[in-house]
Design a protein around this motif. Structure first.
Motif, PDB file in Angstrom:
ATOM      1  N   SER A 175       0.845  -1.092   0.165  1.00 33.47           N
ATOM      2  CA  SER A 175       0.077   0.005  -0.139  1.00 33.47           C
ATOM      3  C   SER A 175       0.956   1.357  -0.232  1.00 33.47           C
ATOM      4  O   SER A 175       0.720   2.016  -0.776  1.00 33.47           O
ATOM      5  CB  SER A 175      -1.007   0.116   1.179  1.00 33.47           C
ATOM      6  N   ILE A 176       1.869   1.297   0.868  1.00 36.11           N
ATOM      7  CA  ILE A 176       2.983   2.286   0.797  1.00 36.11           C
ATOM      8  C   ILE A 176       3.643   2.452  -0.328  1.00 36.11           C
ATOM      9  O   ILE A 176       3.800   3.532  -1.075  1.00 36.11           O
ATOM     10  CB  ILE A 176       3.770   2.425   1.980  1.00 36.11           C
ATOM     11  N   PHE A 177       4.040   1.201  -0.883  1.00 35.31           N
ATOM     12  CA  PHE A 177       4.738   1.335  -2.132  1.00 35.31           C
ATOM     13  C   PHE A 177       3.985   2.111  -3.460  1.00 35.31           C
ATOM     14  O   PHE A 177       4.272   2.970  -4.133  1.00 35.31           O
ATOM     15  CB  PHE A 177       5.096  -0.036  -2.767  1.00 35.31           C
ATOM     16  N   PHE A 178       2.591   1.345  -3.583  1.00 35.85           N
ATOM     17  CA  PHE A 178       1.848   2.060  -4.616  1.00 35.85           C
ATOM     18  C   PHE A 178       1.414   3.399  -4.376  1.00 35.85           C
ATOM     19  O   PHE A 178       1.037   4.108  -5.463  1.00 35.85           O
ATOM     20  CB  PHE A 178       0.494   1.168  -4.741  1.00 35.85           C
ATOM     21  N   SER A 179       1.228   4.011  -3.200  1.00 35.47           N
ATOM     22  CA  SER A 179       0.899   5.125  -2.948  1.00 35.47           C
ATOM     23  C   SER A 179       1.951   5.987  -3.218  1.00 35.47           C
ATOM     24  O   SER A 179       1.923   7.338  -3.959  1.00 35.47           O
ATOM     25  CB  SER A 179       0.695   5.375  -1.326  1.00 35.47           C
ATOM     26  N   GLU A 180       3.041   5.612  -3.042  1.00 36.26           N
ATOM     27  CA  GLU A 180       4.465   6.593  -3.430  1.00 36.26           C
ATOM     28  C   GLU A 180       4.247   6.595  -4.904  1.00 36.26           C
ATOM     29  O   GLU A 180       5.152   7.666  -5.550  1.00 36.26           O
ATOM     30  CB  GLU A 180       5.918   5.802  -2.951  1.00 36.26           C
ATOM     31  N   LEU A 181       4.365   5.539  -5.835  1.00 34.36           N
ATOM     32  CA  LEU A 181       4.369   5.733  -7.012  1.00 34.36           C
ATOM     33  C   LEU A 181       3.054   6.436  -7.622  1.00 34.36           C
ATOM     34  O   LEU A 181       2.945   6.447  -8.781  1.00 34.36           O
ATOM     35  CB  LEU A 181       4.107   4.046  -7.527  1.00 34.36           C
TER      36      LEU A 181
END
Length: 374
Positions: free
Chosen positions: A366-372
Motif C-alpha cells: 500500500s505504501i509502495f503503490f501510494s508513493e508511485l
C-alpha cells in the motif's frame, strides 16, 4: 494391622536398617520421617525386611525410594529377608519410578525477566536467520525446477492444486460475496446522509479489487492450506519419514515443499480473482436491493470509474502472499520435534505468523503503490 517400625544400627562395616510391621499406605506417615533421616555416609547399608508382615504399593515405593537414594549417594544397599511377593512388588515399583524431577517454577525478579527477554530475542533472531535460509533454499529449488521441469512431481502438484485451490472455491466465494454485501450495506448507510448513494459502486469496486478481495483470500488460505501443510509435513517428521527420504537420496524440499509452494503460487491469484468477482456480485445485489442501483447502472459505473489497475494491484500481491504462506508453513513443519504436541504448536505458530506477514506485506505494498501514485 501391626504398626510399622524402623530401627538402625551403625558399626564399622556399615549401617543395618531393620523394618518391621505392616508397610501399608495408611500407616506410612508414621515412618516417613525415619526413612528421610537415614544417611549412609558412604557406607554399605543392609535393609532387613524379615519383620515385614504385609506390604502394598505405597510401602514398596518407600523401600524402593530409599534404595535409589542410597545408591545415588555412592553406597551399596542390600535387601535381606524379603518374601518373594514383596521382592516382586518392590522390583515392579522400582522400574516405574520416574527419574525426571518436575520442573520448578521460573524465578521471578528484574534480572530473571531481563534474562528471559534476552533468551527470547536471541531465539527470535535464530528463527529469523533460519527462515531466511529456508526461503533461499526454496527459491533455489524452485528456480532449478523451472529450468529443469522434468524434476517437477506433477502428480503431487496437481493434488496440491486441488487441495489448496479447487476445494477452497466455496469458502472463498462465500467470503467474497458476504464482504460485498456488507460493504454495500454499510456504505449505503453512510452515503445516504449526503445523497451520494451512487458512489457506493466505486466504494465497493475499489475496496474489493484493490485490497479486501486478495487480502481476505490470503488469510483464509493461510488458515486453511498453511495449517494443512504444517500438519502433514510435521506428522511425517514425527514418523521419521523425512529422514527415510534423505536415506533414499530424495530431497525433502523438492519432494514436499516445491509442489505445495508452486500450487499456492498458481492457485492464490485465481482464488483472489474469484473472490473479487463474488464480492462485486454481492455488492451489486445489495446495491440493487437497498439503494435501487440496477445491475446495468452498476456495471456502467464500474466500467467508467474503475481502472483495470485496481484489479491488477490486488493480483500483483497474490504471488508474494502465496510464497510467504507456503514457506512459513513448510518451515514450521521442519521444526517439529518428535511429538504430536509439537505438531499442534507449530501448526498454530504457522497460521499466526503467516497471517501477520500477509498483513505486513499488504501494508508495504500500500505504501509502495501510494508513493508511485497508483
Amino acid at each position: 494391622m501391626t504398626k510399622p517400625t524402623v530401627t538402625s544400627d551403625r558399626n564399622a562395616e556399615g549401617v543395618c536398617i531393620r523394618i518391621a510391621g505392616d508397610l501399608r499406605t495408611q500407616s506410612l506417615d508414621q515412618i516417613e520421617g525415619a526413612f528421610k533421616s537415614i544417611s549412609p555416609d558412604g557406607k554399605d547399608v543392609i535393609v532387613d525386611l524379615s519383620g515385614v508382615q504385609s506390604m502394598d504399593t505405597g510401602g514398596a515405593w518407600l523401600v524402593a525410594d530409599l534404595e535409589r537414594r542410597i545408591d545415588t549417594s555412592g553406597a551399596t544397599v542390600h535387601l535381606e529377608g524379603l518374601q518373594e511377593a514383596h521382592a516382586s512388588l518392590i522390583e515392579t515399583v522400582s522400574k516405574n519410578i520416574p527419574e525426571a524431577v518436575g520442573e520448578q517454577a521460573p524465578p521471578r525478579g528484574l534480572v530473571e525477566t531481563v534474562a528471559r527477554v534476552g533468551e527470547r530475542t536471541a531465539g527470535a533472531w535464530k528463527d529469523s536467520v533460519s527462515i531466511v535460509g529456508f526461503l533461499g533454499l526454496t527459491l533455489h529449488r524452485l528456480v532449478r525446477t523451472l529450468i529443469m521441469p522434468w524434476r517437477l512431481r506433477r502428480a503431487a502438484l496437481v493434488s496440491q492444486m486441488e487441495q489448496t485451490g479447487f476445494k477452497a472455491l466455496p469458502i472463498v466465494s462465500l467470503m467474497g460475496f458476504l464482504i460485498g454485501v456488507v460493504l454495500a450495506f454499510q456504505g449505503a448507510t453512510q452515503l445516504k446522509q449526503f445523497g451520494a448513494e451512487i458512489f457506493v459502486v466505486e466504494l465497493i469496486s475499489i475496496s474489493i479489487l484493490r485490497e479486501l478481495g486478495i487480502l481476505l483470500t490470503a488469510i483464509i488460505v493461510a488458515g486453511r492450506s498453511g495449517s494443512a501443510f504444517t500438519a502433514s509435513i510435521g506428522s511425517m517428521k514425527v514418523q521419521e519419514e523425512i529422514d527415510a527420504m534423505r536415506t533414499l537420496g530424495l530431497d525433502p524440499i523438492e519432494v514436499l515443499v516445491i509442489p505445495r509452494v508452486l500450487a499456492l503460487l498458481i492457485m492464490l491469484p485465481i482464488l483472489g480473482f474469484v473472490a473479487d468477482i463474488a464480492g462485486l456480485v454481492g455488492g451489486a445485489l445489495m446495491s440493487w436491493i437497498d439503494l435501487g442501483v440496477s445491475p446495468g447502472m452498476f456495471l456502467t459505473r464500474l466500467k467508467e470509474n474503475t481502472d483495470v489497475w485496481q484489479l491488477a494491484i490486488g493480483l500483483i500481491k497474490a504471488p508474494f502472499f502465496a510464497l510467504v504462506i507456503g514457506v512459513i508453513a513448510c518451515w514450521q513443519a521442519m521444526q517439529v520435534k518428535g511429538s504430536s504436541e509439537s505438531v499442534g504448536q507449530r501448526t498454530t505458530a504457522s497460521v499466526v505468523q503467516s497471517i501477520f506477514m500477509v498483513i505486513a506485506i499488504d501494508a508495504l505494498f500500500s505504501i509502495f503503490f501510494s508513493e508511485l501514485g497508483i
